[in-house]
Write an enzyme that holds these catalytic residues in place. Structure first.
Site, PDB file in Angstrom:
ATOM      1  CG  HIS A 131     123.258  42.963 -15.456  1.00  0.00           C
ATOM      2  ND1 HIS A 131     124.410  44.215 -14.585  1.00  0.00           N
ATOM      3  CD2 HIS A 131     123.447  42.768 -16.792  1.00  0.00           C
ATOM      4  CE1 HIS A 131     124.785  43.973 -16.798  1.00  0.00           C
ATOM      5  NE2 HIS A 131     123.488  43.559 -17.640  1.00  0.00           N
ATOM      6  CB  CYS A 172      85.512  25.768  -7.200  1.00  0.00           C
ATOM      7  SG  CYS A 172      86.235  26.319  -5.948  1.00  0.00           S
ATOM      8  CE  LYS A 223      95.490  22.241 -16.842  1.00  0.00           C
ATOM      9  NZ  LYS A 223      96.626  22.721 -17.765  1.00  0.00           N
ATOM     10  CD1 TRP A 281      92.662  25.222  -5.123  1.00  0.00           C
ATOM     11  CD2 TRP A 281      92.403  27.831  -5.182  1.00  0.00           C
ATOM     12  NE1 TRP A 281      93.888  26.241  -4.891  1.00  0.00           N
ATOM     13  CE2 TRP A 281      93.821  27.247  -5.234  1.00  0.00           C
ATOM     14  CE3 TRP A 281      91.873  28.882  -5.355  1.00  0.00           C
ATOM     15  CZ2 TRP A 281      94.519  28.071  -5.201  1.00  0.00           C
ATOM     16  CZ3 TRP A 281      92.508  29.976  -5.666  1.00  0.00           C
ATOM     17  CH2 TRP A 281      93.811  29.636  -5.523  1.00  0.00           C
ATOM     18  CD  GLU A 338     103.494  24.716 -12.743  1.00  0.00           C
ATOM     19  OE1 GLU A 338     102.734  25.547 -12.328  1.00  0.00           O
ATOM     20  OE2 GLU A 338     103.495  24.482 -13.555  1.00  0.00           O
ATOM     21  CE  LYS A 360     105.396  23.862 -16.480  1.00  0.00           C
ATOM     22  NZ  LYS A 360     104.452  24.615 -17.566  1.00  0.00           N
ATOM     23  CD  GLU A 413     106.267  26.655 -19.265  1.00  0.00           C
ATOM     24  OE1 GLU A 413     106.132  27.475 -18.593  1.00  0.00           O
ATOM     25  OE2 GLU A 413     105.718  25.921 -19.159  1.00  0.00           O
ATOM     26  CG  ASN A 429      83.045  27.093  -8.608  1.00  0.00           C
ATOM     27  OD1 ASN A 429      83.205  26.569  -7.428  1.00  0.00           O
ATOM     28  ND2 ASN A 429      83.143  26.720  -9.534  1.00  0.00           N
ATOM     29  N   GLY A 430      83.951  31.025  -6.992  1.00  0.00           N
ATOM     30  CA  GLY A 430      84.126  32.856  -7.144  1.00  0.00           C
ATOM     31  C   GLY A 430      84.102  33.447  -5.572  1.00  0.00           C
TER      32      GLY A 430
HETATM   33  O1  M6R Z   1      94.586  28.257 -18.290  1.00  0.00           O
HETATM   34  P1  M6R Z   1      95.395  29.757 -18.902  1.00  0.00           P
HETATM   35  O2  M6R Z   1      96.785  28.729 -19.557  1.00  0.00           O
HETATM   36  O3  M6R Z   1      94.918  30.814 -18.751  1.00  0.00           O
HETATM   37  O4  M6R Z   1      96.769  29.814 -17.365  1.00  0.00           O
HETATM   38  C1  M6R Z   1      97.319  29.970 -16.712  1.00  0.00           C
HETATM   39  C2  M6R Z   1      97.960  29.663 -15.917  1.00  0.00           C
HETATM   40  O5  M6R Z   1      97.367  29.782 -14.651  1.00  0.00           O
HETATM   41  C3  M6R Z   1      98.588  28.482 -15.830  1.00  0.00           C
HETATM   42  O6  M6R Z   1      99.477  28.696 -17.451  1.00  0.00           O
HETATM   43  C4  M6R Z   1      99.737  28.233 -14.819  1.00  0.00           C
HETATM   44  O7  M6R Z   1     100.841  29.056 -14.724  1.00  0.00           O
HETATM   45  C5  M6R Z   1     100.077  26.613 -15.103  1.00  0.00           C
HETATM   46  N1  M6R Z   1     100.147  25.988 -13.752  1.00  0.00           N
HETATM   47  C6  M6R Z   1     101.048  26.614 -15.516  1.00  0.00           C
HETATM   48  O8  M6R Z   1     101.582  25.694 -15.353  1.00  0.00           O
END
Ligand code: M6R
Length: 613
Positions: free
Chosen positions: A509, A2, A608, A74, A493, A490, A486, A100-101
């Site tokens: 395994h 949010c 984000k 959100w 997501e 990527k 990672e 927010n929260g």
């Molecule tokens: O702001 P942060 O680095 O603490 O966020 C951590 C994760 O939420 C963030 O890396 C998330 O996994 C992203 N969507 C990755 O692309």
């Protein structure tokens, strides 16, 4: 997650708030709303979906006034629809709230309000806040006292902003715990309030931040803050030097593509001023690290979420190899529930792009409570993770707007490499020659990153080959095992293709049962101590008929005949290789998602900055 924007001053609040919300779009949201005080009456517009729907709504039914608040939501409690969108308006229509929260004792408070005769109009936890304020307005002297009384009943973490038509000269703002920040921007006879800096930077660079359990009254002339107990608080103002233009898309189609390409600059900035190539030394002044303390450390615990967690996994390899200090890596959301063993010789290091991730902040608090020294590696300047740490390394990447983290993954790899060298130096566990060689490897890194980026078209061809896949496996070993995780994150997501990363050695395994002609397998097989093992993974993958996409070091002769596609990268030292190997995987994911026509910068269901648990 949010976003909040508020304005009080001589100008029309509506465009300022809508523009501010636009700048927070990257945080992820599924509805948006605005409330403006018009001729002693508060008007609210809100709707589900993207901000342009709200903008059209406001164009159809304009708002005009000098005081207002806005929000991008959100969804946590209740669907993303118009009635659940913020601002929430009380029964009298005099008070509106954005929040927010998560109100953790929502059910209890809701039942009490209903029993007292309040009618709720949404399914949200946030709406109860406005009703609580209204309730206390009947006994308290003003909006500030009523808000404070209402907020002190809320369990959980919150950022809250309130306005009332009965007190049109102020905005009330409060921060409780870690549901994102509350920042104030100082203008000429005008003030801005927001959850995040990008929302207000086009108007002012002079800002201050609210700490947890503080509440403030914002007027055109400034901010008066106090604790919940009523103790006045002096807010320190600071000048922010970032360039808001850095947050524009420029020549790129998406922020993610732009941010991938910014890695030459971000890695250069990461190194700049922190490396003395002549002396072969590392300088990280914000860590406040002394030789004496470096020698006391007996364990480091790296905590982070998502992409930052994978960066931490690379950090473990670097710090253990270079500085010979035992390192644990924990998913922040698990850390505080596992009764971690910590003493005053433990350093807990949080890695976070936003510096506002609720799980990471909670894990930091747990570390502090148990006596650890807290460091953080953070991108967002002024964020909570930076401010509560005993020392920090700032990522120097500039704002990251795309929800999928890219440049904020590669930068902390370099930060941890430099930290490892500094610790090793202070603890005298490496020779001068070894230290100089490690430092020297940094010199060419930005140039190597540039070489990888210049191969985007090559990697794009692989994207075309994989674009219709339903599943995908990524394999890596050693320092590039986290790269496989990672790379898979990527892809999943932003392209919604199911992807999993595995340690190469684990393939046999279990996951190998899945291997067939329809399951592409991306194998990171660059020249390092794990190379032979990775060649054997490629052979085993091929034998099951699965298409192989192999990442290889320039000049490799063994891989081309074995792989269906080769992703080439230049030669690099093994410890810095994850900075390069991740880039083709970012590019691959980006182009697959773009070819599929998806919303690359704001993938579905993601935020984000994840400011709720
Ligand atoms: O702001 P942060 O680095 O603490 O966020 C951590 C994760 O939420 C963030 O890396 C998330 O996994 C992203 N969507 C990755 O692309």
């Amino acid at each position: 997650m949010c976003g909040i924007v508020g304005y009080i001053g001589p100008r029309d609040a509506t465009p300022i708030i809508l523009n501010g919300l636009k700048r927070l779009e990257y945080r992820g949201y599924d509805s948006a709303g605005i409330a403006v005080l018009e001729n002693s009456h508060i008007e609210v517009r809100r709707d589900a979906g993207k901000l342009n729907r709200l903008v059209s709504m406001v164009e159809g039914a304009p708002l005009s006034g000098n005081l207002g608040i806005g929000h991008t939501r959100w969804a946590t409690h209740g669907e993303p629809n118009a009635k659940n969108a913020h601002p929430h308006i009380g029964s009298t229509g005099e008070v509106v709230v954005v929040h927010n929260g998560i109100v953790e004792n929502f059910l209890e408070l809701r039942d009490e309000l209903i029993a007292e005769g309040t009618t709720l109009h949404s399914e949200t936890d946030s709406e109860i806040i406005v009703h609580l304020i209204e309730k206390f307005l009947s006994t308290e002297s003003d909006l500030l006292s009523a808000s404070r009384k209402a907020f002190s009943l809320l369990k959980g973490h919150h950022g809250i902003v309130v306005i009332s038509s009965k007190e049109p000269d102020k905005i009330i703002a409060s921060r409780i715990g870690n549901a994102g920040g509350v920042v104030f921007g100082y203008g000429e006879n005008e003030m801005f309030v927001a959850s995040d800096l990008p929302a207000i930077l086009e108007h002012t660079r002079r800002v201050s931040f609210l700490e947890t359990h503080q509440i403030a009254v914002v007027t055109r002339d400034g901010v008066e803050a106090q604790t919940f107990e009523g103790e006045p608080v002096e807010l320190e103002t600071e000048n922010i030097s970032w360039d808001p233009v850095a947050a524009e898309k420029g020549e790129y189609r998406h922020f993610m593509q732009k941010e991938i390409h910014e890695q030459v600059r971000s890695i250069t900035d990461t190194i700049s001023g922190r490396v003395d190539f002549e002396k072969g030394k590392i300088i990280l002044p914000q860590l406040n690290l002394t030789k004496e303390f470096a020698n006391q450390i007996d364990r480091i615990i790296l905590i982070a979420c998502g992409t930052a967690y994978y960066a931490a996994m690379v950090g473990k390899v670097l710090i253990e190899n270079i500085a010979r200090i035992p390192v644990e890596v924990d998913v922040a959301s698990e850390f505080r529930y596992r009764d971690p063993i910590i003493n005053d010789r433990t350093v807990v290091i949080a890695i976070s792009q936003s510096g506002e991730t609720a799980d990471t902040l909670a894990a930091m608090a747990e570390g502090k409570k148990r006596g650890a020294t807290l460091w953080s590696i953070v991108n967002a300047i002024g964020s909570q993770a930076m401010r509560i740490a005993d020392g920090y390394i700032s990522m120097q990447t500039g704002p990251e707007i795309g929800v999928a983290s890219t440049k904020a993954y590669s930068a902390p790899l370099v930060d941890q490499y430099m930290l490892a060298i500094l610790l090793a130096d202070l603890r005298e566990v490496i020779t001068e020659q070894e230290r100089r060689a490690l430092v020297e490897d940094l010199r060419h890194l930005p140039e190597l990153v540039g070489q990888v980026l210049s191969r985007e078209n090559q990697y794009m061809q692989v994207a075309h080959a994989l674009k219709d896949s339903l599943n995908c496996i990524y394999l890596g070993r050693g320092i590039n095992m986290p790269t496989a995780f990672e790379g898979a994150l990527k892809l999943k997501e932003i392209s919604y293709i199911h992807a999993e990363g595995y340690p190469g050695g684990e393939m046999k395994h279990g996951p190998i049962a899945l291997f067939d002609k329809d399951l592409p397998v991306v194998v990171i097989a660059t020249q390092d101590q794990w190379y032979d093992k990775m060649i054997s993974q490629i052979e085993q993958t091929k034998a099951r008929g699965a298409p192989v996409i192999a990442m290889a070091t320039d000049g490799d002769k063994l891989i081309p005949p074995l792989a269906d596609h080769v992703i080439w990268i230049p030669e690099v030292s093994w410890m810095l290789s994850p900075v390069l190997t991740v880039i083709p995987l970012q590019i691959l994911a980006y182009h697959i998602a773009a070819i599929r026509g998806l919303d690359v910068d704001q993938p579905r269901n993601l935020a984000k900055s994840v400011t709720v648990e």
